[in-house]
Design a protein around this motif. Structure first.
Motif, mmCIF file in Angstrom:
data_model
loop_
_atom_site.group_PDB
_atom_site.id
_atom_site.type_symbol
_atom_site.label_atom_id
_atom_site.label_comp_id
_atom_site.label_asym_id
_atom_site.label_seq_id
_atom_site.Cartn_x
_atom_site.Cartn_y
_atom_site.Cartn_z
ATOM 1 N N UNK A 187 0.882 -1.177 0.103
ATOM 2 C CA UNK A 187 -0.072 0.005 0.104
ATOM 3 C C UNK A 187 1.048 1.300 0.099
ATOM 4 N N UNK A 188 0.381 2.230 -0.686
ATOM 5 C CA UNK A 188 1.097 3.678 -0.591
ATOM 6 C C UNK A 188 0.300 4.764 -0.206
ATOM 7 N N UNK A 189 0.940 5.674 0.637
ATOM 8 C CA UNK A 189 0.066 6.791 1.257
ATOM 9 C C UNK A 189 1.028 7.847 1.467
ATOM 10 N N UNK A 190 0.405 8.984 1.308
ATOM 11 C CA UNK A 190 1.270 10.216 1.445
ATOM 12 C C UNK A 190 1.986 10.637 2.852
ATOM 13 N N UNK A 191 1.231 9.964 3.920
ATOM 14 C CA UNK A 191 2.028 10.356 5.350
ATOM 15 C C UNK A 191 1.565 9.055 6.210
ATOM 16 N N UNK A 192 1.877 9.149 7.368
ATOM 17 C CA UNK A 192 1.605 8.072 8.429
ATOM 18 C C UNK A 192 -0.046 8.028 8.827
#
Length: 153
Positions: free
Chosen positions: A107-112
């Motif tokens: 999975x990819x995200x911009x932030x925690x």
């Protein structure tokens, strides 16, 4: 299943390196003719053996958080979990596995904060998900999308 010969493999390797080359340029590189390369590429595309796409580099696109998730699930809900993961745009890869986890996902995200919200508010609420282990990628060492080393030609 489509059987690939040496020329097909060479064409695929060239396309993996630079899919924007013309059929004439590919033909020169692999030692063939433009019509042959054109027919081969069309056959590979029609058979679903290859797709010509742009490959995203997550960190360059602003995705600062990449995580590998190991899921243990109730097998009575396997189909439901599979369908839910496929529908989630954050899931870039998912596969049913043999071993400690039933499913592995990337999975990819911009932030925690986005990762935490995904884990707690969405993923954990899928019926059948019993346990999630999240491994955050701190440094990407290798990111491959090809299936073979380029041949010597």
């Amino acid at each position: 299943m489509l059987t690939l010969d040496e020329l097909d493999n060479r064409i695929v390797c060239v396309l993996q390196e630079n899919a924007r080359l013309t059929n004439s340029e590919i033909a020169k590189t692999v030692g063939s003719t433009e019509p042959t390369v054109r027919r081969r590429v069309e056959r590979l595309l029609s058979a679903g053996a290859i797709k010509i796409v742009a490959v995203a580099t997550p960190f360059q696109l602003g995705y600062r958080v990449i995580a590998i998730l190991g899921l243990q699930i109730d097998h009575q809900h396997l189909t439901q979990v599979e369908e839910a993961l496929i529908a989630m745009p954050e899931v870039r890869f998912a596969g049913v596995t043999l071993g400690s986890y039933d499913v592995i996902a990337e999975v990819w995200f911009e932030d925690n904060e986005q990762l935490l919200a995904f884990l707690h508010e969405r993923l954990s609420k899928i019926p059948g998900v019993q346990r999630i282990e999240s491994l955050q990628v701190a440094k990407m060492l290798k990111y491959m999308y090809d299936w073979s080393a380029p041949p010597d030609f």
